[in-house]
Design an enzyme around this catalytic site. Sequence first.
Site, PDB file in Angstrom:
ATOM      1  N   ASN A   1       0.871  -1.184   0.000  1.00 40.59           N
ATOM      2  CA  ASN A   1       0.000   0.000   0.000  1.00 40.59           C
ATOM      3  C   ASN A   1       0.907   1.232   0.000  1.00 40.59           C
ATOM      4  OD1 ASN A   1      -1.827   2.025   0.407  1.00 40.59           O
ATOM      5  ND2 ASN A   1      -2.426   1.410   2.473  1.00 40.59           N
ATOM      6  N   TRP A   2       1.028   1.834  -1.156  1.00 42.63           N
ATOM      7  CA  TRP A   2       1.942   2.983  -1.272  1.00 42.63           C
ATOM      8  C   TRP A   2       1.383   4.251  -0.627  1.00 42.63           C
ATOM      9  CZ3 TRP A   2       4.112   3.078  -7.011  1.00 42.63           C
ATOM     10  CH2 TRP A   2       4.909   1.952  -7.198  1.00 42.63           C
ATOM     11  N   LYS A   3       0.092   4.240  -0.304  1.00 42.67           N
ATOM     12  CA  LYS A   3      -0.569   5.430   0.247  1.00 42.67           C
ATOM     13  C   LYS A   3      -0.330   6.620  -0.700  1.00 42.67           C
ATOM     14  CE  LYS A   3      -0.180   3.346   4.749  1.00 42.67           C
ATOM     15  NZ  LYS A   3      -0.046   3.469   6.192  1.00 42.67           N
TER      16      LYS A   3
ATOM     17  N   HIS B   1      -9.480   1.467   4.860  1.00 40.67           N
ATOM     18  CA  HIS B   1      -8.204   1.679   5.554  1.00 40.67           C
ATOM     19  C   HIS B   1      -8.419   2.688   6.686  1.00 40.67           C
ATOM     20  CE1 HIS B   1      -4.087   2.783   6.413  1.00 40.67           C
ATOM     21  NE2 HIS B   1      -3.739   1.654   5.836  1.00 40.67           N
TER      22      HIS B   1
ATOM     23  N   GLU C   1      -6.766   5.095   7.639  1.00 37.55           N
ATOM     24  CA  GLU C   1      -6.519   6.500   7.270  1.00 37.55           C
ATOM     25  C   GLU C   1      -7.725   7.104   6.547  1.00 37.55           C
ATOM     26  OE1 GLU C   1      -2.791   5.670   5.374  1.00 37.55           O
ATOM     27  OE2 GLU C   1      -1.927   5.236   7.336  1.00 37.55           O
TER      28      GLU C   1
ATOM     29  N   GLU D   1      -5.094  -4.410  10.815  1.00 35.07           N
ATOM     30  CA  GLU D   1      -4.071  -3.381  10.967  1.00 35.07           C
ATOM     31  C   GLU D   1      -4.375  -2.544  12.218  1.00 35.07           C
ATOM     32  OE1 GLU D   1      -2.005  -2.340   7.005  1.00 35.07           O
ATOM     33  OE2 GLU D   1      -3.771  -1.079   7.173  1.00 35.07           O
TER      34      GLU D   1
ATOM     35  N   GLY E   1       2.889   2.693  10.636  1.00 34.17           N
ATOM     36  CA  GLY E   1       3.795   3.791  10.289  1.00 34.17           C
ATOM     37  C   GLY E   1       4.946   4.040  11.253  1.00 34.17           C
TER      38      GLY E   1
ATOM     39  N   SER F   1       3.681  -1.552  10.402  1.00 37.13           N
ATOM     40  CA  SER F   1       5.136  -1.525  10.625  1.00 37.13           C
ATOM     41  C   SER F   1       5.827  -2.863  10.350  1.00 37.13           C
ATOM     42  CB  SER F   1       5.456  -1.047  12.047  1.00 37.13           C
ATOM     43  OG  SER F   1       4.952   0.260  12.223  1.00 37.13           O
TER      44      SER F   1
ATOM     45  N   GLY G   1       3.031  -0.848   4.288  1.00 41.29           N
ATOM     46  CA  GLY G   1       3.041   0.564   3.922  1.00 41.29           C
ATOM     47  C   GLY G   1       4.437   1.036   3.555  1.00 41.29           C
TER      48      GLY G   1
END
Length: 257
Positions: A10-12, A99, A101, A169, A175, A217, A238
């Site tokens: 997941n490159w965000k 997600h 976020e 998650e 992160g 992470s 990520g």
Amino acid sequence: MKMRKIIIANWKMNPQSLEEAKSIFNGTKRAAAKLKKTLTVVCPPFVYLSTLGSSISKGKLSFQAGAQDLFWKEKGSYTGEISAEMLKSVGAKYVIVGHSERREYFGESNDIVNKKIKAGLKAGLNVVLCVGEKDREPGVFLRYIKDEIEEGLKGIQRVFLKKLIIAYEPIWAIGKKGPAADSPEDVLQMSIYIKKILLPIAGKELMPKIPILYGGSVNPKNAEGFLRDAGVQGLLIGHESLVPEHFGEILKIAEKI
Ligand code: 13P
């Protein structure tokens, strides 16, 4: 039956240019090319998806592109949104939904997540439903995960669940640079709990086939522990997925387990 490992990048909202995206994508593709037992899925930002997705050779089932979100309507006056059909038309086979976020910054409720999952599955995409608690407040966090799954999957016919993946998650573990990931022991407990929640929803035939992934992470040092001991079938990664050498190491670990 041993199921293949699924490793999703997941490159965000990274990287900042198409050139960089191509470079990371090509590095990842090279690392994934040697693998036989591992499915690699790269989820770049929408704007890069078409260029990158079209460079995946047809018939290459072990390396796929996916999106990080979608909108539930098929088409029409929804400024800024992207539909499942649009994603499919540029080669995406997977889509991440719910997600943390998106839940945090865009107010996505379980109800919205439910609509998105329905749209993705109905269009034939593989949908990765993300769930995870903010903290481990006793008596609260397990209920939170249960609600995310039950409300997210409400009213979805079992036949569609064949293309569902659940990614656990925990938000507090996302992160982090240091040793901040969850532990394989705790993730094992959580994966058992998630399966219990899924049983009445998916039924005993289908439930064991729904892959559960861990994310938060993950790095080349801790990936093996999760893949070996946490009862999960793969990982959602990520920041380390933006470094092809690191991501490639994780893929190698997945392949050998
Ligand atoms: P990190 O691997 O950067 O912790 O991100 C996890 C994640 O949110 C993947 O969806």
